[in-house]
Design an enzyme around this catalytic site. Structure first.
Site, PDB file in Angstrom:
ATOM      1  N   ASP A  34       0.848  -1.188   0.000  1.00 27.98           N
ATOM      2  CA  ASP A  34       0.000   0.000   0.000  1.00 27.98           C
ATOM      3  C   ASP A  34       0.892   1.250   0.000  1.00 27.98           C
ATOM      4  O   ASP A  34       1.917   1.301   0.676  1.00 27.98           O
ATOM      5  CB  ASP A  34      -0.926   0.003   1.224  1.00 27.98           C
ATOM      6  CG  ASP A  34      -2.085   0.975   1.090  1.00 27.98           C
ATOM      7  OD1 ASP A  34      -3.231   0.512   0.955  1.00 27.98           O
ATOM      8  OD2 ASP A  34      -1.841   2.206   1.097  1.00 27.98           O
ATOM      9  N   ASN A  92     -13.027  -3.143   2.272  1.00 29.24           N
ATOM     10  CA  ASN A  92     -14.011  -2.068   2.415  1.00 29.24           C
ATOM     11  C   ASN A  92     -14.921  -2.049   1.196  1.00 29.24           C
ATOM     12  O   ASN A  92     -14.447  -2.190   0.065  1.00 29.24           O
ATOM     13  CB  ASN A  92     -13.296  -0.724   2.556  1.00 29.24           C
ATOM     14  CG  ASN A  92     -12.473  -0.642   3.820  1.00 29.24           C
ATOM     15  OD1 ASN A  92     -12.917  -1.087   4.874  1.00 29.24           O
ATOM     16  ND2 ASN A  92     -11.273  -0.095   3.721  1.00 29.24           N
ATOM     17  N   GLY A  98     -15.608   3.409   3.650  1.00 28.99           N
ATOM     18  CA  GLY A  98     -14.449   4.198   3.235  1.00 28.99           C
ATOM     19  C   GLY A  98     -13.721   3.641   2.025  1.00 28.99           C
ATOM     20  O   GLY A  98     -12.530   3.914   1.847  1.00 28.99           O
ATOM     21  N   GLN A  99     -14.426   2.867   1.193  1.00 24.55           N
ATOM     22  CA  GLN A  99     -13.765   2.358  -0.018  1.00 24.55           C
ATOM     23  C   GLN A  99     -13.405   3.536  -0.923  1.00 24.55           C
ATOM     24  O   GLN A  99     -14.282   4.323  -1.295  1.00 24.55           O
ATOM     25  CB  GLN A  99     -14.676   1.377  -0.768  1.00 24.55           C
ATOM     26  CG  GLN A  99     -13.976   0.764  -1.991  1.00 24.55           C
ATOM     27  CD  GLN A  99     -14.849  -0.240  -2.748  1.00 24.55           C
ATOM     28  OE1 GLN A  99     -16.047  -0.348  -2.501  1.00 24.55           O
ATOM     29  NE2 GLN A  99     -14.233  -0.958  -3.667  1.00 24.55           N
ATOM     30  N   SER A 100     -12.130   3.658  -1.250  1.00 22.29           N
ATOM     31  CA  SER A 100     -11.694   4.788  -2.078  1.00 22.29           C
ATOM     32  C   SER A 100     -11.234   4.355  -3.463  1.00 22.29           C
ATOM     33  O   SER A 100     -11.073   5.201  -4.346  1.00 22.29           O
ATOM     34  CB  SER A 100     -10.574   5.560  -1.368  1.00 22.29           C
ATOM     35  OG  SER A 100      -9.450   4.731  -1.167  1.00 22.29           O
ATOM     36  N   HIS A 105     -10.226  -5.165  -3.313  1.00 23.81           N
ATOM     37  CA  HIS A 105      -8.902  -5.374  -2.714  1.00 23.81           C
ATOM     38  C   HIS A 105      -9.050  -5.809  -1.275  1.00 23.81           C
ATOM     39  O   HIS A 105      -9.906  -5.331  -0.545  1.00 23.81           O
ATOM     40  CB  HIS A 105      -8.034  -4.114  -2.805  1.00 23.81           C
ATOM     41  CG  HIS A 105      -8.703  -2.848  -2.357  1.00 23.81           C
ATOM     42  ND1 HIS A 105      -9.630  -2.174  -3.130  1.00 23.81           N
ATOM     43  CD2 HIS A 105      -8.588  -2.123  -1.218  1.00 23.81           C
ATOM     44  CE1 HIS A 105     -10.050  -1.102  -2.483  1.00 23.81           C
ATOM     45  NE2 HIS A 105      -9.439  -1.041  -1.316  1.00 23.81           N
ATOM     46  N   LEU A 106      -8.199  -6.718  -0.878  1.00 22.72           N
ATOM     47  CA  LEU A 106      -8.075  -7.102   0.518  1.00 22.72           C
ATOM     48  C   LEU A 106      -6.885  -6.351   1.085  1.00 22.72           C
ATOM     49  O   LEU A 106      -5.799  -6.374   0.504  1.00 22.72           O
ATOM     50  CB  LEU A 106      -7.825  -8.609   0.655  1.00 22.72           C
ATOM     51  CG  LEU A 106      -8.807  -9.560  -0.033  1.00 22.72           C
ATOM     52  CD1 LEU A 106      -8.348 -11.004   0.174  1.00 22.72           C
ATOM     53  CD2 LEU A 106     -10.211  -9.368   0.504  1.00 22.72           C
ATOM     54  N   HIS A 107      -7.095  -5.662   2.215  1.00 19.51           N
ATOM     55  CA  HIS A 107      -5.966  -5.086   2.937  1.00 19.51           C
ATOM     56  C   HIS A 107      -5.401  -6.198   3.823  1.00 19.51           C
ATOM     57  O   HIS A 107      -6.132  -6.768   4.646  1.00 19.51           O
ATOM     58  CB  HIS A 107      -6.420  -3.942   3.853  1.00 19.51           C
ATOM     59  CG  HIS A 107      -6.942  -2.736   3.137  1.00 19.51           C
ATOM     60  ND1 HIS A 107      -6.181  -1.603   2.932  1.00 19.51           N
ATOM     61  CD2 HIS A 107      -8.158  -2.469   2.595  1.00 19.51           C
ATOM     62  CE1 HIS A 107      -6.913  -0.702   2.297  1.00 19.51           C
ATOM     63  NE2 HIS A 107      -8.113  -1.199   2.088  1.00 19.51           N
TER      64      HIS A 107
HETATM   65  P1  5GP Z   1      -9.742   1.585   0.331  1.00 14.76           P
HETATM   66  O1  5GP Z   1      -9.761   2.946   0.981  1.00 14.76           O
HETATM   67  O2  5GP Z   1     -10.441   1.608  -0.999  1.00 14.76           O
HETATM   68  O3  5GP Z   1     -10.181   0.466   1.193  1.00 14.76           O
HETATM   69  O4  5GP Z   1      -8.199   1.284   0.053  1.00 14.76           O
HETATM   70  C1  5GP Z   1      -7.500   1.806  -1.025  1.00 14.76           C
HETATM   71  C2  5GP Z   1      -6.049   1.731  -0.676  1.00 14.76           C
HETATM   72  O5  5GP Z   1      -5.301   1.920  -1.859  1.00 14.76           O
HETATM   73  C3  5GP Z   1      -5.571   2.801   0.314  1.00 14.76           C
HETATM   74  O6  5GP Z   1      -5.029   2.178   1.460  1.00 14.76           O
HETATM   75  C4  5GP Z   1      -4.542   3.595  -0.478  1.00 14.76           C
HETATM   76  O7  5GP Z   1      -3.442   3.995   0.321  1.00 14.76           O
HETATM   77  C5  5GP Z   1      -4.137   2.630  -1.565  1.00 14.76           C
HETATM   78  N1  5GP Z   1      -3.728   3.238  -2.812  1.00 14.76           N
HETATM   79  C6  5GP Z   1      -4.391   4.205  -3.507  1.00 14.76           C
HETATM   80  N2  5GP Z   1      -3.741   4.513  -4.637  1.00 14.76           N
HETATM   81  C7  5GP Z   1      -2.646   3.712  -4.664  1.00 14.76           C
HETATM   82  C8  5GP Z   1      -1.569   3.560  -5.613  1.00 14.76           C
HETATM   83  O8  5GP Z   1      -1.506   4.211  -6.656  1.00 14.76           O
HETATM   84  N3  5GP Z   1      -0.609   2.641  -5.301  1.00 14.76           N
HETATM   85  C9  5GP Z   1      -0.660   1.891  -4.164  1.00 14.76           C
HETATM   86  N4  5GP Z   1       0.322   1.025  -3.958  1.00 14.76           N
HETATM   87  N5  5GP Z   1      -1.663   2.000  -3.254  1.00 14.76           N
HETATM   88  C10 5GP Z   1      -2.631   2.904  -3.508  1.00 14.76           C
END
Ligand code: 5GP
Ligand code: ZN
Length: 119
Positions: A34, A92, A98-100, A105-107
């Site tokens: 990440d 998420n 808070g899905q961005s 994706h799995l964290h």
């Molecule tokens: P979400 O908020 O959707 O659950 O998680 C998205 C994750 O993607 C966030 O933890 C954010 O830091 C990560 N992320 C967003 N853009 C990029 C990128 O361009 N490269 C990498 N390696 N991680 C990213």
């Protein structure tokens, strides 16, 4: 599910168009660090094909994909030495969570003690 979605950051990472620190690949998934780590180990585990979120992995194909993705995440955790201390897998879905990035994706989080429930 489709092979790639226009303007999807994670599809671009899969395609090699955006650099990422890849930890492990499988025939249909990629694990990479990440960009903004929230734990000593913070890896994102994604299907190579575009799937919006866990709710979009439907039917027998989606069922198999989710199973393989979880197994793959567990292999990555082992490879990164997280089995003894343990780890958290989070996905998420939608705005309340808070899905961005709209690519499933799995964290994979590990390397420190975590609180529960998540904020
Ligand atoms: P979400 O908020 O959707 O659950 O998680 C998205 C994750 O993607 C966030 O933890 C954010 O830091 C990560 N992320 C967003 N853009 C990029 C990128 O361009 N490269 C990498 N390696 N991680 C990213
Ligand atoms: Zn995508």
């Amino acid at each position: 599910m489709s092979s790639a979605a226009a303007d999807c950051i994670f599809c671009r990472i899969v395609a090699g168009e955006i650099p990422a620190t890849v930890v492990r690949r499988s025939p249909d998934a990629v694990a990479f660090r990440d960009l903004d780590p929230r734990a000593p180990t913070h890896v994102l585990v994604i299907p190579s094909a575009h799937v919006g979120a866990v709710r979009d992995a439907t039917g027998p194909e989606g069922e198999a994909l989710l199973g393989r993705l979880l197994q793959f995440a567990a292999e990555v955790a082992t490879e990164l030495g997280l089995d003894a201390g343990g780890y958290r897998l989070v996905t998420n879905t939608g705005p309340d969570a808070g899905q961005s990035v709209a690519h499933l994706h799995l964290h994979l989080l590990g390397g420190r003690r975590m609180s529960w429930p998540p904020g």
